[in-house]
Design a protein around this motif. Structure first.
Motif, mmCIF file in Angstrom:
data_model
loop_
_atom_site.group_PDB
_atom_site.id
_atom_site.type_symbol
_atom_site.label_atom_id
_atom_site.label_comp_id
_atom_site.label_asym_id
_atom_site.label_seq_id
_atom_site.Cartn_x
_atom_site.Cartn_y
_atom_site.Cartn_z
ATOM 1 N N PHE A 1 -2.123 1.987 7.258
ATOM 2 C CA PHE A 1 -0.927 1.871 6.459
ATOM 3 C C PHE A 1 -0.220 0.535 6.651
ATOM 4 N N GLN A 2 -0.591 -0.185 7.657
ATOM 5 C CA GLN A 2 0.064 -1.466 7.904
ATOM 6 C C GLN A 2 -0.307 -2.500 6.844
ATOM 7 N N ARG A 3 -1.411 -2.285 6.145
ATOM 8 C CA ARG A 3 -1.815 -3.226 5.098
ATOM 9 C C ARG A 3 -1.060 -2.993 3.799
ATOM 10 N N THR A 5 2.183 -2.769 1.654
ATOM 11 C CA THR A 5 3.533 -3.302 1.676
ATOM 12 C C THR A 5 4.284 -2.820 0.449
#
Length: 100
Positions: A1-3, A5
């Motif tokens: 999920f960090q990718r 935005t």
């Protein structure tokens, strides 16, 4: 999920928003549908027939339940002209019952 935005859009004109979409070729006024709910007559006397009518009025698809309070013919009689419905089907272990 960090990718992933999220980029907020501030002060965007929202005067003319169109939420229309389609599910399997069936048009919907909103990106949702009424899912099959068993024995709706326990909540209201008109049960699934009322849900069929409400779905037509809202312009969203409805999935007819397998375990309904009304017969298929009664639910279909509540349709508006041109209203398309989905059907839920549980396959009975005795296949000939499902084919009926």
């Amino acid at each position: 999920f960090q990718r992933i935005t999220m980029r907020p859009r501030i002060l965007v004109n929202v005067r003319d928003i169109d939420l229309k979409t389609s599910f399997l070729g069936v048009q919907a006024s909103l990106p949702l549908y009424f899912t099959a709910t068993a024995l709706a007559k326990l909540a209201h006397a008109d049960g699934e027939v009322a849900i069929v009518r409400a779905a037509a009025k809202a312009g969203v698809p409805y999935m007819l339940p397998t375990l309904s309070s009304y017969t298929l013919d009664e639910m279909l009689a509540g349709r508006s002209p041109g209203q398309q419905l989905f059907a839920q089907l549980y396959v009975n272990p005795e296949r000939s019952r499902t084919e009926e």
